[in-house]
Write an enzyme that holds these catalytic residues in place. Structure first.
Site, PDB file in Angstrom:
ATOM      1  N   ASN A 283      54.503  32.395   9.434  1.00  0.00           N
ATOM      2  CA  ASN A 283      53.660  31.697  10.402  1.00  0.00           C
ATOM      3  C   ASN A 283      52.222  32.136  10.201  1.00  0.00           C
ATOM      4  O   ASN A 283      51.952  33.258   9.770  1.00  0.00           O
ATOM      5  CB  ASN A 283      54.069  32.039  11.841  1.00  0.00           C
ATOM      6  CG  ASN A 283      55.312  31.313  12.286  1.00  0.00           C
ATOM      7  OD1 ASN A 283      55.708  30.312  11.711  1.00  0.00           O
ATOM      8  ND2 ASN A 283      55.944  31.819  13.335  1.00  0.00           N
TER       9      ASN A 283
ATOM     10  N   ARG B 238      60.776  28.453   9.973  1.00  0.00           N
ATOM     11  CA  ARG B 238      60.820  29.476   8.912  1.00  0.00           C
ATOM     12  C   ARG B 238      62.249  29.768   8.477  1.00  0.00           C
ATOM     13  O   ARG B 238      62.524  29.879   7.280  1.00  0.00           O
ATOM     14  CB  ARG B 238      60.136  30.768   9.362  1.00  0.00           C
ATOM     15  CG  ARG B 238      58.630  30.639   9.450  1.00  0.00           C
ATOM     16  CD  ARG B 238      58.007  31.899   9.988  1.00  0.00           C
ATOM     17  NE  ARG B 238      58.574  32.178  11.308  1.00  0.00           N
ATOM     18  CZ  ARG B 238      58.606  33.360  11.887  1.00  0.00           C
ATOM     19  NH1 ARG B 238      58.108  34.417  11.280  1.00  0.00           N
ATOM     20  NH2 ARG B 238      59.116  33.506  13.086  1.00  0.00           N
TER      21      ARG B 238
END
EC number: 3.6.1.7
Length: 99
Positions: free
Chosen positions: A38, A20
């Site tokens: 996520n 990320r």
């Protein structure tokens, strides 16, 4: 200038490896707007908005990911501008909580 908005799902070893943060860095460097998060199923979901060629380049980058990741698949579909509303106020690109 035209604008593309794609929602992208990345599967593989993409959680717990800095994926990320890597997406946020790459997208910001490319001048894209959007978000990344996520998912509880172990995947990463992202939304990229910007110049079509920059969005396409970002999706291509997602197929490789950071060095510690292993990307098994990347799928994308066109999304609406309303999806950008998930970003945090005042941010062009956000890392969102897990869903």
């Amino acid at each position: 200038m035209s604008r593309a908005i794609l929602q992208v799902m990345i599967r593989g070893r993409v959680q717990g490896v800095g994926y990320r943060a890597w997406v946020e860095y790459q997208a910001t460097a490319s001048g894209l707007e959007g978000w990344v998060r996520n998912r509880r199923d172990g995947s990463v979901e992202a939304l990229f908005a910007g110049a079509p060629n920059h969005v396409a380049d970002m999706v291509a980058l997602c197929r490789h990911g950071p060095p510690s990741s292993r990307v098994d698949s990347v799928t994308s579909e066109t999304a609406g501008a309303d999806e950008l509303n998930l970003r945090r106020a005042g941010e062009k690109f956000s890392v969102l909580p897990t869903v």
